[in-house]
Write a protein that holds these residues in place. Structure first.
Motif, mmCIF file in Angstrom:
data_model
loop_
_atom_site.group_PDB
_atom_site.id
_atom_site.type_symbol
_atom_site.label_atom_id
_atom_site.label_comp_id
_atom_site.label_asym_id
_atom_site.label_seq_id
_atom_site.Cartn_x
_atom_site.Cartn_y
_atom_site.Cartn_z
ATOM 1 N N SER A 1 0.745 -1.191 -0.152
ATOM 2 C CA SER A 1 -0.587 0.182 -0.407
ATOM 3 C C SER A 1 0.564 1.416 0.225
ATOM 4 N N GLU A 2 0.039 2.302 -0.119
ATOM 5 C CA GLU A 2 1.341 3.642 -0.356
ATOM 6 C C GLU A 2 1.196 4.414 0.594
ATOM 7 N N GLY A 3 -0.344 3.921 1.391
ATOM 8 C CA GLY A 3 -0.493 4.791 2.678
ATOM 9 C C GLY A 3 -0.509 3.386 3.989
ATOM 10 N N ASN A 4 -0.885 4.068 5.456
ATOM 11 C CA ASN A 4 -0.814 3.731 6.098
ATOM 12 C C ASN A 4 -2.972 3.000 6.468
ATOM 13 N N TRP A 5 -2.817 1.901 6.517
ATOM 14 C CA TRP A 5 -3.815 0.656 6.324
ATOM 15 C C TRP A 5 -4.315 0.107 7.586
ATOM 16 N N LYS A 6 -5.351 0.000 8.174
ATOM 17 C CA LYS A 6 -6.118 -0.889 8.381
ATOM 18 C C LYS A 6 -7.454 -1.590 7.971
#
Length: 364
Positions: free
Chosen positions: A51-56
């Motif tokens: 992923s490019e950004g932080n995730w959940k």
């Protein structure tokens, strides 16, 4: 909001090794999500994505049979998420729906599903009864013990008190090693999901057991050879031809025919036994799936029964249906069977056209 809906596609890379992948059309910020093939007796697995950004990660269906860790993470890297599972003790596959969400960008997310199959690595259903003893009217006897994952850990095959084959089998959780301790040698290999041998082989300095796929055939008539050989030149091999297309882990395997050849050396002389059999299968499409062992392997008698085929160590030679009739090589085999209330086999009688008849009784 842009939503990318994904569905689990169980993709056949080859019939030798089924792999589950989560297929999507892509979404800004995420790659596709890929996951292990999950059998009914799988209790761990992993998925991977970037992923490019932080995730959940969110379990949309609140499925209690699966837990994923970590459930949050940083972007800009590949992430491996461990899946902890309960065994699927049923004859139906099950699905858990997930959402992978970028924590800072609301319209950057991926929906996907994880499916746990209805069948164990050996091809039997998750609720199949474990056969612990088989006795034949010809003096044959087979005993099998299992671990908590429904995998055989001990097998003993004998006739009229003479032991024909015996082995102890261990599965190391530390390094995914499978070890088959036999009288003359220890076969070893690594196991994959469903406790299937990696590269479809087990080897020692004296013996080899391997499954090979015949190349160049379509899925509808795929063929496999299961061979067991030693360094003295003795071997037995069975070749099966499919009459079906396998598209998922739970696809029915329908066999068209069976070729068998066995070479033994007695007193320095080579003795070869051959059989080519055209198969007629039971109308009950699951008649060989509600019990742990592949009872079709008893067709030719215990002396010609490959223990690894009986245990379905290599599931691709296991017919989902019971063989009802086999014809060829000057003989006809007819099979009659009785079943228990849970659809597991209770008794099976094999009658040959030369008058030889054996009745097998199964205990659980």
């Amino acid at each position: 909001m842009k939503e990318i809906k994904n569905c689990l596609a169980v993709c056949i890379v080859t019939l030798m090794g089924l792999a589950s992948c989560i297929e999507d059309k892509g979404n800004a910020g995420f790659t596709s999500v890929y996951a292990d093939a999950l059998y009914a007796n799988s209790t761990t697995g992993q998925m991977v994505f970037a992923s490019e950004g932080n995730w959940k990660l969110m379990n949309l269906t609140n499925a209690s049979w699966i837990d994923c860790t970590p459930a949050t993470g940083k972007g800009g890297q590949w992430t491996f998420v461990k899946m902890n599972l309960n065994k699927n003790n049923s004859d139906q596959s099950r699905q858990a729906d997930f959402k992978l969400q970028d924590v800072d960008v609301s319209d950057a997310y991926v929906n996907f599903s994880i499916v746990q199959s209805a069948t164990r690595g050996d091809g039997s259903f998750g609720n199949a009864a474990n056969i612990r003893k088989i006795t034949g009217t010809d003096g044959s006897e087979i005993t099998v013990d299992y671990n908590s994952y429904d995998c055989p850990i001990n097998i003993k095959m004998s006739k009229n008190g003479e032991v024909l084959y015996a082995a102890n089998i261990t599965y190391s959780a530390y390094d995914s090693t499978i070890t088959v301790r036999q009288a003359n040698s220890d076969l070893k290999g690594r196991y994959l999901q469903g406790y299937l041998p990696e590269s479809m082989k087990l080897i020692s300095d004296k013996d080899t057991v391997l499954l090979e796929q015949n190349k160049g055939l379509t899925y509808g008539n795929a063929a496999f050879n299961l061979m067991r050989k030693n360094n003295y030149g003795e071997y037995d091999v069975q070749a099966v031809l499919y009459n079906c297309e396998v598209t998922t882990l739970d696809s029915e395997i329908i066999l068209d025919s069976l070729k068998y050849q066995k070479l033994t050396i007695v007193g320095g002389e080579k003795q070869i036994k051959r059989a080519y059999l055209k198969l007629t299968l039971s109308d009950n499409k699951n008649s060989n799936r509600y019990h742990s062992l592949d009872v079709n392997q008893l067709l030719l008698g215990i002396e010609d029964c490959n223990p690894f085929a009986l245990m379905s160590t290599f599931r691709w030679v296991r017919s989902s249906r019971l063989i009802q009739k086999a014809e060829g090589s000057g003989l006809t085999y007819e099979v009659d069977a009785d079943y228990n209330g849970d659809e597991s086999i209770s008794q099976m009688t094999v009658t040959r056209s030369d008058g030889n008849t054996v009745t097998y009784t199964f205990e659980y």
